[in-house]
Design a protein around this motif. Structure first.
Motif, PDB file in Angstrom:
ATOM      1  N   ILE A 126       0.841  -1.200   0.000  1.00  0.00           N
ATOM      2  CA  ILE A 126       0.000   0.000   0.000  1.00  0.00           C
ATOM      3  C   ILE A 126       0.878   1.252   0.000  1.00  0.00           C
ATOM      4  CG2 ILE A 126      -1.789   1.277   1.221  1.00  0.00           C
ATOM      5  CD1 ILE A 126      -2.686  -1.412  -0.077  1.00  0.00           C
ATOM      6  N   GLU A 127       1.936   1.235   0.793  1.00  0.00           N
ATOM      7  CA  GLU A 127       2.867   2.371   0.816  1.00  0.00           C
ATOM      8  C   GLU A 127       3.535   2.551  -0.547  1.00  0.00           C
ATOM      9  OE1 GLU A 127       3.091   4.457   3.221  1.00  0.00           O
ATOM     10  OE2 GLU A 127       2.026   3.367   4.798  1.00  0.00           O
ATOM     11  N   ALA A 128       3.858   1.435  -1.197  1.00  0.00           N
ATOM     12  CA  ALA A 128       4.475   1.506  -2.528  1.00  0.00           C
ATOM     13  C   ALA A 128       3.512   2.084  -3.547  1.00  0.00           C
ATOM     14  CB  ALA A 128       4.943   0.118  -2.960  1.00  0.00           C
ATOM     15  N   PHE A 129       2.248   1.670  -3.502  1.00  0.00           N
ATOM     16  CA  PHE A 129       1.249   2.225  -4.423  1.00  0.00           C
ATOM     17  C   PHE A 129       1.149   3.741  -4.245  1.00  0.00           C
ATOM     18  CE2 PHE A 129      -1.317  -1.992  -4.032  1.00  0.00           C
ATOM     19  CZ  PHE A 129      -0.389  -2.644  -4.827  1.00  0.00           C
ATOM     20  N   ASN A 130       1.156   4.182  -3.006  1.00  0.00           N
ATOM     21  CA  ASN A 130       1.074   5.615  -2.732  1.00  0.00           C
ATOM     22  C   ASN A 130       2.298   6.351  -3.275  1.00  0.00           C
ATOM     23  OD1 ASN A 130      -1.373   5.271  -1.406  1.00  0.00           O
ATOM     24  ND2 ASN A 130      -0.441   5.088   0.614  1.00  0.00           N
ATOM     25  N   ALA A 131       3.463   5.704  -3.173  1.00  0.00           N
ATOM     26  CA  ALA A 131       4.691   6.334  -3.660  1.00  0.00           C
ATOM     27  C   ALA A 131       4.656   6.497  -5.182  1.00  0.00           C
ATOM     28  CB  ALA A 131       5.907   5.511  -3.246  1.00  0.00           C
ATOM     29  N   TYR A 132       4.265   5.447  -5.890  1.00  0.00           N
ATOM     30  CA  TYR A 132       4.166   5.533  -7.348  1.00  0.00           C
ATOM     31  C   TYR A 132       3.067   6.512  -7.757  1.00  0.00           C
ATOM     32  CZ  TYR A 132       7.136   1.481  -8.639  1.00  0.00           C
ATOM     33  OH  TYR A 132       8.172   0.625  -8.872  1.00  0.00           O
ATOM     34  N   GLY A 133       1.950   6.466  -7.055  1.00  0.00           N
ATOM     35  CA  GLY A 133       0.804   7.302  -7.374  1.00  0.00           C
ATOM     36  C   GLY A 133      -0.027   6.737  -8.505  1.00  0.00           C
ATOM     37  N   GLY A 134      -1.348   6.893  -8.413  1.00  0.00           N
ATOM     38  CA  GLY A 134      -2.242   6.512  -9.500  1.00  0.00           C
ATOM     39  C   GLY A 134      -2.484   5.031  -9.660  1.00  0.00           C
ATOM     40  N   ILE A 135      -2.092   4.218  -8.687  1.00  0.00           N
ATOM     41  CA  ILE A 135      -2.318   2.774  -8.782  1.00  0.00           C
ATOM     42  C   ILE A 135      -3.628   2.422  -8.095  1.00  0.00           C
ATOM     43  CG2 ILE A 135      -1.485   0.486  -8.101  1.00  0.00           C
ATOM     44  CD1 ILE A 135       1.355   1.523  -8.402  1.00  0.00           C
ATOM     45  N   LYS A 136      -4.593   1.985  -8.884  1.00  0.00           N
ATOM     46  CA  LYS A 136      -5.897   1.603  -8.354  1.00  0.00           C
ATOM     47  C   LYS A 136      -6.337   0.220  -8.821  1.00  0.00           C
ATOM     48  CE  LYS A 136      -6.825   5.273  -5.963  1.00  0.00           C
ATOM     49  NZ  LYS A 136      -6.943   5.172  -4.479  1.00  0.00           N
ATOM     50  N   GLY A 194      -2.068  -5.796 -19.107  1.00  0.00           N
ATOM     51  CA  GLY A 194      -3.109  -5.274 -19.983  1.00  0.00           C
ATOM     52  C   GLY A 194      -3.315  -3.804 -19.708  1.00  0.00           C
ATOM     53  N   ASP A 195      -4.015  -3.144 -20.628  1.00  0.00           N
ATOM     54  CA  ASP A 195      -4.272  -1.720 -20.467  1.00  0.00           C
ATOM     55  C   ASP A 195      -5.194  -1.430 -19.284  1.00  0.00           C
ATOM     56  OD1 ASP A 195      -2.712  -1.223 -22.683  1.00  0.00           O
ATOM     57  OD2 ASP A 195      -4.414  -1.143 -24.077  1.00  0.00           O
ATOM     58  N   ASP A 196      -5.853  -2.451 -18.775  1.00  0.00           N
ATOM     59  CA  ASP A 196      -6.795  -2.257 -17.672  1.00  0.00           C
ATOM     60  C   ASP A 196      -6.144  -2.372 -16.298  1.00  0.00           C
ATOM     61  OD1 ASP A 196      -6.277  -4.947 -18.102  1.00  0.00           O
ATOM     62  OD2 ASP A 196      -8.326  -5.617 -17.668  1.00  0.00           O
ATOM     63  N   VAL A 197      -4.814  -2.553 -16.229  1.00  0.00           N
ATOM     64  CA  VAL A 197      -4.144  -2.605 -14.922  1.00  0.00           C
ATOM     65  C   VAL A 197      -3.055  -1.545 -14.858  1.00  0.00           C
ATOM     66  CG1 VAL A 197      -4.653  -5.047 -14.516  1.00  0.00           C
ATOM     67  CG2 VAL A 197      -2.503  -4.408 -15.622  1.00  0.00           C
ATOM     68  N   ASP A 198      -2.930  -0.945 -13.681  1.00  0.00           N
ATOM     69  CA  ASP A 198      -1.945   0.113 -13.455  1.00  0.00           C
ATOM     70  C   ASP A 198      -0.587  -0.429 -13.030  1.00  0.00           C
ATOM     71  OD1 ASP A 198      -4.004   2.095 -13.820  1.00  0.00           O
ATOM     72  OD2 ASP A 198      -4.664   1.670 -11.767  1.00  0.00           O
ATOM     73  N   ALA A 199      -0.585  -1.637 -12.454  1.00  0.00           N
ATOM     74  CA  ALA A 199       0.662  -2.209 -11.950  1.00  0.00           C
ATOM     75  C   ALA A 199       0.523  -3.718 -11.855  1.00  0.00           C
ATOM     76  CB  ALA A 199       1.013  -1.632 -10.582  1.00  0.00           C
ATOM     77  N   GLN A 246      20.361   1.291  -6.923  1.00  0.00           N
ATOM     78  CA  GLN A 246      20.144   0.982  -8.331  1.00  0.00           C
ATOM     79  C   GLN A 246      19.984  -0.526  -8.549  1.00  0.00           C
ATOM     80  OE1 GLN A 246      19.962   3.570 -10.720  1.00  0.00           O
ATOM     81  NE2 GLN A 246      19.964   4.786  -8.827  1.00  0.00           N
ATOM     82  N   GLY A 247      19.231  -0.863  -9.602  1.00  0.00           N
ATOM     83  CA  GLY A 247      19.119  -2.254 -10.023  1.00  0.00           C
ATOM     84  C   GLY A 247      17.935  -3.010  -9.464  1.00  0.00           C
ATOM     85  N   PHE A 248      17.087  -2.318  -8.669  1.00  0.00           N
ATOM     86  CA  PHE A 248      15.947  -3.000  -8.054  1.00  0.00           C
ATOM     87  C   PHE A 248      14.624  -2.296  -8.354  1.00  0.00           C
ATOM     88  CE2 PHE A 248      19.669  -4.239  -5.645  1.00  0.00           C
ATOM     89  CZ  PHE A 248      19.526  -5.622  -5.601  1.00  0.00           C
ATOM     90  N   GLY A 249      14.595  -1.556  -9.450  1.00  0.00           N
ATOM     91  CA  GLY A 249      13.351  -0.933  -9.871  1.00  0.00           C
ATOM     92  C   GLY A 249      13.165   0.474  -9.351  1.00  0.00           C
ATOM     93  N   ARG A 250      12.117   1.114  -9.860  1.00  0.00           N
ATOM     94  CA  ARG A 250      11.867   2.521  -9.551  1.00  0.00           C
ATOM     95  C   ARG A 250      11.642   2.747  -8.063  1.00  0.00           C
ATOM     96  NH1 ARG A 250       7.070   4.786 -12.538  1.00  0.00           N
ATOM     97  NH2 ARG A 250       7.791   6.661 -11.453  1.00  0.00           N
ATOM     98  N   LEU A 251      11.035   1.799  -7.377  1.00  0.00           N
ATOM     99  CA  LEU A 251      10.725   2.006  -5.966  1.00  0.00           C
ATOM    100  C   LEU A 251      11.996   2.316  -5.169  1.00  0.00           C
ATOM    101  CD1 LEU A 251       8.228   1.962  -4.115  1.00  0.00           C
ATOM    102  CD2 LEU A 251       8.773  -0.433  -3.589  1.00  0.00           C
ATOM    103  N   MET A 252      13.049   1.521  -5.376  1.00  0.00           N
ATOM    104  CA  MET A 252      14.298   1.738  -4.650  1.00  0.00           C
ATOM    105  C   MET A 252      15.120   2.878  -5.249  1.00  0.00           C
ATOM    106  SD  MET A 252      14.705  -0.237  -1.967  1.00  0.00           S
ATOM    107  CE  MET A 252      16.477  -0.260  -1.672  1.00  0.00           C
ATOM    108  N   GLU A 253      14.900   3.179  -6.512  1.00  0.00           N
ATOM    109  CA  GLU A 253      15.724   4.189  -7.186  1.00  0.00           C
ATOM    110  C   GLU A 253      15.180   5.606  -7.071  1.00  0.00           C
ATOM    111  OE1 GLU A 253      16.188   2.978 -11.226  1.00  0.00           O
ATOM    112  OE2 GLU A 253      17.241   1.116 -10.725  1.00  0.00           O
ATOM    113  N   GLU A 254      13.842   5.730  -6.956  1.00  0.00           N
ATOM    114  CA  GLU A 254      13.235   7.060  -7.076  1.00  0.00           C
ATOM    115  C   GLU A 254      12.509   7.550  -5.826  1.00  0.00           C
ATOM    116  OE1 GLU A 254      10.782   7.434 -10.525  1.00  0.00           O
ATOM    117  OE2 GLU A 254      12.168   6.288 -11.799  1.00  0.00           O
ATOM    118  N   PHE A 255      11.984   6.621  -4.998  1.00  0.00           N
ATOM    119  CA  PHE A 255      11.048   7.059  -3.950  1.00  0.00           C
ATOM    120  C   PHE A 255      11.641   6.891  -2.538  1.00  0.00           C
ATOM    121  CE2 PHE A 255       8.398   5.405  -7.514  1.00  0.00           C
ATOM    122  CZ  PHE A 255       7.927   6.627  -7.938  1.00  0.00           C
TER     123      PHE A 255
END
Length: 255
Positions: A126-136, A194-199, A246-255
Motif C-alpha cells: 500500500i505504501e508503494a502504491f502511494n509512492a508511485y501514485g495513480g495505482i488503483k 493489460g491496459d486495464d491494470v496500473d501495476a 540501483q538495479g531494483f526498480g523505480r521504488l528503490m531508485e526514485e522514492f
C-alpha cells in the motif's frame, strides 16, 4: 523522520539493526534482503520453524500458513536477544488475512509481544502504491492457492485497490516456491498485463523476483512490484533511511 542515534552504536549496524522473521523453509528472503541492504543497516534473520509442506492443496496451504503465523512469536523471541531496532516480516501470506482489519490486528499482536515495530509485506505494498501514485487496479502473481489469493484481493479492496486478475502458481511445497524459473514468471506476467491494470504485483516472499521485477518494469512500461523489494524499501523509509539503490526498480531508485 530523523534517525535517533543508538547510545552505543553497533559497529556494522550503526544506523539500524533489522530483525528479519522468515519461515525456515524460505531460501529467498535472506539473500534478497541482504542485496537490498544499505550501509549502516544490518539484517538478522530469525527462522520461523515449519516443516516443508508437501502435496499442498487449497486447504492445506491455508493451514500451513497459519502454522507459520502461530510459530512467529517464538522467532520474535529469538531475534530480540540481539536488541534489534525494528522487525521486518519476511513472509507475506498471513499479513493479508482478514482484510485491512485482520492484517492490522496481526501486526499489532506481534508488536505487542516484541515491544518493537514491525514492517509487513501487505502494508508495504500500500505504501508503494502511494509512492508511485495513480495505482488503483492491479494484477497479482503468487505461488499461493486460490484461497490465499482471495485474501490478497480482500485486503486490497479494503484499501480501495481492485485486483483485476491474478495467477496462482500453486507450488507443490514450500521449498518449491524458490524453484520457479524466470521463464515461468515472464510468461505469467505477459498473461497478466493489460491496459486495464496500473501495476503488476508479486506476493509470496520465497518467489525470487526482486531483480526480474526491476527488469520487467522496463519492457512493460509500468510498475512491477516485488513483495521483498516493497517490504525492505518500506522498512528503510519507516526508519527515516532515504538511501536510493540501483538495479531494483523505480521504488528503490526514485522514492
Amino acid at each position: 523522520m530523523p534517525l535517533k542515534p543508538r547510545p552505543n552504536p553497533d559497529v556494522l549496524g550503526h544506523r539500524r539493526l533489522f530483525g528479519v522473521l522468515g519461515p525456515s523453509t524460505n531460501t529467498v528472503v535472506q539473500p534478497d534482503f541482504d542485496d537490498l541492504r544499505v550501509p549502516g543497516v544490518t539484517n538478522h534473520y530469525s527462522r520461523i520453524v515449519v516443516d516443508d509442506a508437501q502435496a499442498i492443496s487449497d486447504e492445506t496451504f491455508m493451514a500451513g500458513t497459519l502454522e507459520i503465523s502461530r510459530n512467529t512469536v517464538e522467532a520474535v523471541r529469538g531475534v530480540l536477544t540481539c536488541n534489534p531496532d525494528y522487525l521486518v516480516m519476511g513472509m507475506s501470506a498471513v499479513t493479508f488475512y482478514g482484510g485491512a482489519e485482520g492484517a492490522a490486528k496481526w501486526r499489532e499482536n506481534i508488536e505487542k509481544e516484541a515491544g518493537v515495530s514491525l514492517c509487513t509485506g501487505s502494508q508495504s505494498l500500500i505504501e508503494a502504491f502511494n509512492a508511485y501514485g495513480g495505482i488503483k487496479r492491479i494484477a497479482v502473481i503468487s505461488p499461493y492457492y486460490p484461497s490465499a489469493n482471495a485474501q490478497v484481493a480482500h485486503f486490497m479492496a479494503d484499501h480501495g485497490i481492485e485486483v483485476v486478475r491474478d495467477t496462482c502458481l500453486q507450488c507443490p511445497s514450500w521449498t518449491a516456491i524458490a524453484q520457479v524459473p524466470t521463464s515461468t514468471l515472464r510468461e505469467e506476467l505477459k498473461k497478466l498485463d493489460g491496459d486495464d491494470v496500473d501495476a503488476l504485483v508479486q506476493v509470496g516472499t520465497n518467489l525470487s523476483m526482486v531483480k526480474f521485477a526491476a527488469a520487467a518494469e522496463l519492457w512493460l512500461g509500468k510498475p512491477v512490484i516485488a513483495i521483498n523489494t516493497a517490504t525492505y524499501w518500506n522498512a528503510l523509509r519507516q526508519n527515516g533511511i532515504m538511501d536510493r539503490k540501483q538495479g531494483f526498480g523505480r521504488l528503490m531508485e526514485e522514492f
